[in-house]
Design a protein around this motif. Structure first.
Motif, PDB file in Angstrom:
ATOM      1  N   LEU A 121     -72.888  74.249  10.689  1.00  0.00           N
ATOM      2  CA  LEU A 121     -72.852  75.783  10.275  1.00  0.00           C
ATOM      3  C   LEU A 121     -71.579  76.447  10.929  1.00  0.00           C
ATOM      4  O   LEU A 121     -70.926  77.331  10.424  1.00  0.00           O
ATOM      5  N   ASP A 122     -70.358  76.290  11.927  1.00  0.00           N
ATOM      6  CA  ASP A 122     -69.576  76.332  12.404  1.00  0.00           C
ATOM      7  C   ASP A 122     -68.746  75.684  11.534  1.00  0.00           C
ATOM      8  O   ASP A 122     -67.497  76.664  11.359  1.00  0.00           O
ATOM      9  N   ILE A 123     -68.326  74.953  11.371  1.00  0.00           N
ATOM     10  CA  ILE A 123     -67.338  74.084  10.302  1.00  0.00           C
ATOM     11  C   ILE A 123     -67.636  74.794   9.332  1.00  0.00           C
ATOM     12  O   ILE A 123     -66.531  75.521   8.304  1.00  0.00           O
ATOM     13  N   GLY A 124     -68.701  74.916   8.369  1.00  0.00           N
ATOM     14  CA  GLY A 124     -69.023  75.775   7.199  1.00  0.00           C
ATOM     15  C   GLY A 124     -68.651  77.314   7.276  1.00  0.00           C
ATOM     16  O   GLY A 124     -67.942  77.212   5.999  1.00  0.00           O
ATOM     17  N   GLU A 125     -68.620  77.847   7.912  1.00  0.00           N
ATOM     18  CA  GLU A 125     -68.370  79.416   7.890  1.00  0.00           C
ATOM     19  C   GLU A 125     -67.395  79.315   8.058  1.00  0.00           C
ATOM     20  O   GLU A 125     -66.259  80.366   7.705  1.00  0.00           O
ATOM     21  N   PHE A 126     -66.425  78.383   8.701  1.00  0.00           N
ATOM     22  CA  PHE A 126     -64.935  78.746   8.945  1.00  0.00           C
ATOM     23  C   PHE A 126     -64.282  77.968   7.490  1.00  0.00           C
ATOM     24  O   PHE A 126     -63.766  78.493   7.459  1.00  0.00           O
ATOM     25  N   ILE A 127     -64.596  77.517   6.841  1.00  0.00           N
ATOM     26  CA  ILE A 127     -64.390  77.044   5.757  1.00  0.00           C
ATOM     27  C   ILE A 127     -64.260  78.259   4.597  1.00  0.00           C
ATOM     28  O   ILE A 127     -63.902  78.884   3.583  1.00  0.00           O
ATOM     29  N   VAL A 128     -66.022  78.516   4.330  1.00  0.00           N
ATOM     30  CA  VAL A 128     -65.748  79.961   3.846  1.00  0.00           C
ATOM     31  C   VAL A 128     -64.953  81.006   4.461  1.00  0.00           C
ATOM     32  O   VAL A 128     -64.343  81.233   3.296  1.00  0.00           O
ATOM     33  N   HIS A 129     -64.929  80.881   5.490  1.00  0.00           N
ATOM     34  CA  HIS A 129     -64.264  82.673   6.079  1.00  0.00           C
ATOM     35  C   HIS A 129     -62.061  82.062   5.140  1.00  0.00           C
ATOM     36  O   HIS A 129     -61.513  82.863   4.954  1.00  0.00           O
ATOM     37  N   ALA A 130     -61.709  80.351   5.536  1.00  0.00           N
ATOM     38  CA  ALA A 130     -60.517  80.543   5.095  1.00  0.00           C
ATOM     39  C   ALA A 130     -60.550  81.328   3.937  1.00  0.00           C
ATOM     40  O   ALA A 130     -59.320  80.916   2.956  1.00  0.00           O
ATOM     41  N   ILE A 131     -61.068  79.873   2.503  1.00  0.00           N
ATOM     42  CA  ILE A 131     -61.138  80.371   1.096  1.00  0.00           C
ATOM     43  C   ILE A 131     -61.556  81.743   0.867  1.00  0.00           C
ATOM     44  O   ILE A 131     -60.363  82.177   0.298  1.00  0.00           O
ATOM     45  N   GLN A 132     -62.297  82.471   1.609  1.00  0.00           N
ATOM     46  CA  GLN A 132     -62.392  83.918   1.149  1.00  0.00           C
ATOM     47  C   GLN A 132     -60.661  85.198   1.481  1.00  0.00           C
ATOM     48  O   GLN A 132     -60.683  85.878   1.574  1.00  0.00           O
ATOM     49  N   GLN A 133     -60.291  84.559   3.062  1.00  0.00           N
ATOM     50  CA  GLN A 133     -58.770  85.141   3.083  1.00  0.00           C
ATOM     51  C   GLN A 133     -57.779  84.800   3.036  1.00  0.00           C
ATOM     52  O   GLN A 133     -56.752  85.392   2.705  1.00  0.00           O
ATOM     53  N   GLU A 134     -57.748  83.084   2.403  1.00  0.00           N
ATOM     54  CA  GLU A 134     -56.268  82.585   2.252  1.00  0.00           C
ATOM     55  C   GLU A 134     -56.144  82.388   0.284  1.00  0.00           C
ATOM     56  O   GLU A 134     -55.233  81.841   0.058  1.00  0.00           O
ATOM     57  N   THR A 135     -57.619  82.338  -0.311  1.00  0.00           N
ATOM     58  CA  THR A 135     -57.584  82.528  -1.635  1.00  0.00           C
ATOM     59  C   THR A 135     -57.745  83.535  -2.342  1.00  0.00           C
ATOM     60  O   THR A 135     -58.224  84.148  -1.864  1.00  0.00           O
ATOM     61  N   ARG A 136     -58.231  83.233  -4.186  1.00  0.00           N
ATOM     62  CA  ARG A 136     -58.690  84.497  -4.435  1.00  0.00           C
ATOM     63  C   ARG A 136     -60.098  84.526  -4.926  1.00  0.00           C
ATOM     64  O   ARG A 136     -60.854  84.692  -6.066  1.00  0.00           O
ATOM     65  N   TYR A 137     -60.775  83.102  -4.009  1.00  0.00           N
ATOM     66  CA  TYR A 137     -62.189  82.536  -4.669  1.00  0.00           C
ATOM     67  C   TYR A 137     -63.378  82.707  -3.680  1.00  0.00           C
ATOM     68  O   TYR A 137     -62.890  83.549  -2.578  1.00  0.00           O
ATOM     69  N   GLN A 138     -64.554  83.365  -4.406  1.00  0.00           N
ATOM     70  CA  GLN A 138     -65.814  83.724  -3.582  1.00  0.00           C
ATOM     71  C   GLN A 138     -66.337  82.261  -2.523  1.00  0.00           C
ATOM     72  O   GLN A 138     -65.898  81.252  -3.918  1.00  0.00           O
ATOM     73  N   ALA A 139     -66.731  82.166  -2.151  1.00  0.00           N
ATOM     74  CA  ALA A 139     -67.313  81.282  -1.521  1.00  0.00           C
ATOM     75  C   ALA A 139     -68.633  81.803  -0.894  1.00  0.00           C
ATOM     76  O   ALA A 139     -68.657  82.829   0.149  1.00  0.00           O
ATOM     77  N   PHE A 140     -69.452  80.499  -1.318  1.00  0.00           N
ATOM     78  CA  PHE A 140     -71.100  80.548  -0.237  1.00  0.00           C
ATOM     79  C   PHE A 140     -70.943  79.336   0.143  1.00  0.00           C
ATOM     80  O   PHE A 140     -70.738  78.390  -0.580  1.00  0.00           O
ATOM     81  N   LEU A 141     -71.916  79.577   1.694  1.00  0.00           N
ATOM     82  CA  LEU A 141     -72.327  78.708   2.689  1.00  0.00           C
ATOM     83  C   LEU A 141     -73.809  77.796   2.777  1.00  0.00           C
ATOM     84  O   LEU A 141     -74.734  79.599   2.662  1.00  0.00           O
ATOM     85  N   VAL A 142     -74.302  77.076   2.175  1.00  0.00           N
ATOM     86  CA  VAL A 142     -75.335  76.480   2.532  1.00  0.00           C
ATOM     87  C   VAL A 142     -75.483  74.880   3.522  1.00  0.00           C
ATOM     88  O   VAL A 142     -74.583  74.489   2.872  1.00  0.00           O
ATOM     89  N   VAL A 143     -76.712  75.339   4.188  1.00  0.00           N
ATOM     90  CA  VAL A 143     -76.461  74.543   4.964  1.00  0.00           C
ATOM     91  C   VAL A 143     -77.076  72.539   4.530  1.00  0.00           C
ATOM     92  O   VAL A 143     -77.164  71.741   5.139  1.00  0.00           O
ATOM     93  N   ASP A 144     -77.620  73.154   3.489  1.00  0.00           N
ATOM     94  CA  ASP A 144     -78.422  71.058   2.987  1.00  0.00           C
ATOM     95  C   ASP A 144     -78.703  71.184   1.649  1.00  0.00           C
ATOM     96  O   ASP A 144     -78.614  72.520   1.196  1.00  0.00           O
ATOM     97  N   ALA A 145     -78.433  70.028   1.130  1.00  0.00           N
ATOM     98  CA  ALA A 145     -79.547  70.422  -0.242  1.00  0.00           C
ATOM     99  C   ALA A 145     -80.231  70.398  -1.248  1.00  0.00           C
ATOM    100  O   ALA A 145     -79.411  71.318  -2.125  1.00  0.00           O
ATOM    101  N   PHE A 146     -81.258  71.055  -0.542  1.00  0.00           N
ATOM    102  CA  PHE A 146     -82.474  71.957  -0.921  1.00  0.00           C
ATOM    103  C   PHE A 146     -81.774  73.519  -0.969  1.00  0.00           C
ATOM    104  O   PHE A 146     -82.435  74.224  -2.085  1.00  0.00           O
TER     105      PHE A 146
END
Length: 132
Positions: free
Chosen positions: A25-50
């Motif tokens: 979760l920590d890595i995922g939230e960091f990545i999503v935050h970075a994508i949304q702050q540093e790019t023009r893209y929207q990012a969504f996080l889920v923690v498993d394949a299901f």
């Protein structure tokens, strides 16, 4: 009174989105935050394949960022399922993991980035994949 938009109105621009599938979760939230702050893209996080499979029922992303080692179903199995889903057959992917079979991903010609990675490297890979 006119129904036309005023000359100052901006046209809505479709924002590309990424579905990040990361069980840490920590890595995922960091990545999503970075994508949304540093790019023009929207990012969504889920923690498993299901959860990823449930999410794509409501929202079809423009790209998948998949951890290779996921609980229950690994990233490659998820990728195979996603790419047999109508409307997602050609959706690009970027794998990320500290431990994965480079030989397998190379054989399938799938892009990957090794953890730990520099944030700039990840963002550059994302831009190269969906920035066009």
């Amino acid at each position: 009174m006119s129904d036309k938009p005023t000359s100052g109105a901006k046209e809505a621009v479709a924002v590309k989105s990424l579905l990040v599938v990361e069980d840490d979760l920590d890595i995922g939230e960091f990545i999503v935050h970075a994508i949304q702050q540093e790019t023009r893209y929207q990012a969504f996080l889920v923690v498993d394949a299901f959860k990823a499979l449930n999410t794509i029922r409501q929202h079809k992303p423009d790209m998948f960022l998949l951890d290779y080692q996921l609980p229950g179903m690994d990233g490659l199995e998820l990728y195979n399922l996603l790419h047999t889903t109508e409307g997602l057959e050609n959706t690009p992917v970027l794998f990320m993991s500290a431990n994965f079979s480079e030989k397998e991903l190379d054989k399938l010609r799938l892009p990957y980035i090794e953890k730990p990675f520099e944030l700039e490297d990840l963002l550059r890979e994302i831009e190269q994949i969906i920035g066009a």
